[in-house]
Design a protein around this motif. Structure first.
Motif, PDB file in Angstrom:
ATOM      1  N   THR A 188      -4.774   0.333   8.589  1.00 57.52           N
ATOM      2  CA  THR A 188      -6.033   0.219   7.870  1.00 57.52           C
ATOM      3  C   THR A 188      -5.819  -0.100   6.402  1.00 57.52           C
ATOM      4  O   THR A 188      -4.696  -0.092   5.899  1.00 57.52           O
ATOM      5  CB  THR A 188      -6.819   1.539   7.982  1.00 57.52           C
ATOM      6  N   LEU A 189      -6.918  -0.357   5.725  1.00 56.36           N
ATOM      7  CA  LEU A 189      -6.876  -0.671   4.304  1.00 56.36           C
ATOM      8  C   LEU A 189      -6.430   0.525   3.482  1.00 56.36           C
ATOM      9  O   LEU A 189      -5.636   0.406   2.542  1.00 56.36           O
ATOM     10  CB  LEU A 189      -8.270  -1.136   3.847  1.00 56.36           C
ATOM     11  N   GLY A 190      -6.928   1.697   3.807  1.00 62.19           N
ATOM     12  CA  GLY A 190      -6.618   2.902   3.044  1.00 62.19           C
ATOM     13  C   GLY A 190      -6.519   4.114   3.943  1.00 62.19           C
ATOM     14  O   GLY A 190      -6.625   4.016   5.165  1.00 62.19           O
ATOM     15  N   ARG A 197      -2.222  -3.987  -9.265  1.00 63.80           N
ATOM     16  CA  ARG A 197      -0.950  -4.145  -8.583  1.00 63.80           C
ATOM     17  C   ARG A 197      -0.810  -3.101  -7.483  1.00 63.80           C
ATOM     18  O   ARG A 197      -1.234  -1.961  -7.629  1.00 63.80           O
ATOM     19  CB  ARG A 197       0.205  -4.013  -9.583  1.00 63.80           C
ATOM     20  N   ASN A 198      -0.164  -3.488  -6.387  1.00 63.87           N
ATOM     21  CA  ASN A 198       0.022  -2.563  -5.280  1.00 63.87           C
ATOM     22  C   ASN A 198       0.773  -1.312  -5.702  1.00 63.87           C
ATOM     23  O   ASN A 198       0.564  -0.237  -5.129  1.00 63.87           O
ATOM     24  CB  ASN A 198       0.770  -3.247  -4.126  1.00 63.87           C
ATOM     25  N   ALA A 199       1.668  -1.430  -6.654  1.00 64.16           N
ATOM     26  CA  ALA A 199       2.455  -0.278  -7.079  1.00 64.16           C
ATOM     27  C   ALA A 199       1.641   0.725  -7.885  1.00 64.16           C
ATOM     28  O   ALA A 199       2.079   1.867  -8.074  1.00 64.16           O
ATOM     29  CB  ALA A 199       3.650  -0.748  -7.912  1.00 64.16           C
ATOM     30  N   ASP A 240       1.780   5.774   2.265  1.00 67.29           N
ATOM     31  CA  ASP A 240       0.835   4.657   2.284  1.00 67.29           C
ATOM     32  C   ASP A 240       1.560   3.339   2.537  1.00 67.29           C
ATOM     33  O   ASP A 240       1.144   2.546   3.386  1.00 67.29           O
ATOM     34  CB  ASP A 240       0.084   4.606   0.951  1.00 67.29           C
ATOM     35  N   ARG A 241       2.647   3.119   1.837  1.00 67.67           N
ATOM     36  CA  ARG A 241       3.395   1.867   1.975  1.00 67.67           C
ATOM     37  C   ARG A 241       3.924   1.683   3.407  1.00 67.67           C
ATOM     38  O   ARG A 241       3.853   0.594   3.982  1.00 67.67           O
ATOM     39  CB  ARG A 241       4.565   1.865   0.993  1.00 67.67           C
ATOM     40  N   ASP A 242       4.426   2.771   3.981  1.00 69.24           N
ATOM     41  CA  ASP A 242       5.055   2.697   5.304  1.00 69.24           C
ATOM     42  C   ASP A 242       4.070   2.920   6.444  1.00 69.24           C
ATOM     43  O   ASP A 242       4.469   2.872   7.609  1.00 69.24           O
ATOM     44  CB  ASP A 242       6.178   3.736   5.397  1.00 69.24           C
ATOM     45  N   ASN A 243       2.800   3.171   6.111  1.00 66.73           N
ATOM     46  CA  ASN A 243       1.804   3.503   7.136  1.00 66.73           C
ATOM     47  C   ASN A 243       2.331   4.648   7.997  1.00 66.73           C
ATOM     48  O   ASN A 243       2.336   4.589   9.228  1.00 66.73           O
ATOM     49  CB  ASN A 243       1.469   2.286   7.999  1.00 66.73           C
TER      50      ASN A 243
END
Length: 367
Positions: free
Chosen positions: A178-180, A330-332, A20-23
């Motif tokens: 994208t968002l998710g 939080r993003n984490a 997710d973080r790295d797309n």
């Protein structure tokens, strides 16, 4: 028996945040799932249960794998009803080929009832020209199901068929940010005269609503498996909510929030909503497997099940976010990712407007 062992699921969960973080595409997950035999044909009920479990560990991985499993399910629906025209698909899926969907088109709210992609007759097959969006599994598919409209002297027809990755005349755009559901890498696919050979044409159907078993297979597998994925997201969100309130405490009372009546009610309400999904999704999946006849009500039941699953999942994740407090923002935080992933449910066919139209037509007749 499921191949989703606790050890495999733990490894898959450990990679989800990084994808997710790295797309990034879920390459390692896909390799492990293929090696474990997860891509091979099974009953829809077994598949739905496993997809719900997988989604609780890695939603984007489960959603992307759905597209392959839907095509396998379509071929199985046909075979169960005496139509072996897609037996080759079952054989190739068993051998490790990866199938993907190239059906969605920007601006096409008729979904499978019409197409903006044009189809021309060529020697040995049909040439497709158009742009498909949300092509999950884009970096890895080996077989892509597509459809488009052929205009002929006897009227317009919708041609459904498959190309391989080696087929000339297509390319994928690098446009997935994208968002998710980022690991799905559902980029757009541009068809520029890509040819489906005659032996890979699955169906030729008239424009408009159609109850052909091929279409039923797509709807039944897609809607129930998508619903199962979002139910799995809700399962995990509820787990995280329970964990959060046991750890958080009130300065006012000195008690952890699992003793607070308001939080207890919130989590109980989320669980009550979630508990209703399994009987609906699993009973319909079993009905598909067992060739139950719901007649004209099939599409009402199927679209309704997907709608309830995605909307319930959004509600459960929201209650979990409220229960977790600011840490979940939080993003984490895993809940933060689930909140973004669950929103994708509103964009999958059938959308809310279409669902209500389908139910109204079933009860009140067509306008």
């Amino acid at each position: 028996m499921t191949v989703l062992t606790p050890e495999l699921l733990a490894r898959i969960r450990s990679r989800a945040a990084g994808y997710d973080r790295d797309n990034a595409f879920f390459t390692e997950d896909l390799d492990e799932l293929r090696d474990a035999g997860y891509l091979k044909p099974r009953s829809l009920l077994e598949t739905a249960r496993d997809q719900r479990l997988l989604a609780a560990y890695a939603p984007a991985t489960a959603l992307a794998i759905n597209m392959h499993l839907v095509w396998v399910g379509v071929a199985r629906v046909l075979a169960d009803r005496g139509d072996d025209s897609l037996q080759w698909l079952l054989d190739e899926a068993s051998a490790g080929e990866l199938f993907a969907f190239g059906n969605s088109e920007q601006g096409n709210d008729l979904v499978l009832w019409d197409s903006l992609t044009t189809v021309d007759t060529v020697d040995g097959g049909y040439a497709f020209t158009g742009t498909k969006i949300f092509t999950s599994l884009s970096p890895a598919w080996t077989r892509l199901g597509i459809f488009g409209k052929h205009r002929g002297p006897d009227g317009d027809r919708l041609i459904h068929g498959f190309i391989t990755r080696e087929t000339p005349g297509w390319h994928a755009n690098d446009d997935w940010d994208t968002l998710g559901m980022r690991a799905t890498q559902s980029t757009s696919t541009v068809l520029e005269g890509a040819v489906v050979p005659l032996d890979r044409v699955a169906r030729i159907l008239p424009v408009g609503p159609n109850a052909d078993p091929f279409i039923f297979g797509i709807f039944s597998n897609f809607l129930l498996l998508v619903g199962s994925v979002y139910a799995g997201i809700a399962d995990r969100a509820l787990e995280l909510a329970v964990e959060a309130v046991k750890k958080r405490s009130s300065l006012k009372t000195g008690l952890t929030y699992d003793k607070d009546p308001d939080f207890r009610w919130r989590i109980a309400d989320a669980a009550l909503a979630l508990d209703a999904l399994a009987p609906q999704l699993e009973s319909l999946a079993r009905d598909v497997d067992e060739l139950a006849d719901h007649g004209a009500s099939w599409f009402r039941y199927l679209t309704g099940a997907k709608h309830r699953a995605t909307e319930t999942a959004r509600y459960v994740v929201d209650q979990a976010m409220r229960s977790a407090g600011g840490g979940g923002y939080r993003n984490a935080a895993e809940l933060s990712r689930l909140q973004r992933d669950v929103l994708a449910g509103i964009y999958h066919p059938s959308d809310t407007e279409s669902v209500h139209s389908t139910v109204a037509a079933n009860l009140l007749g067509a306008l």
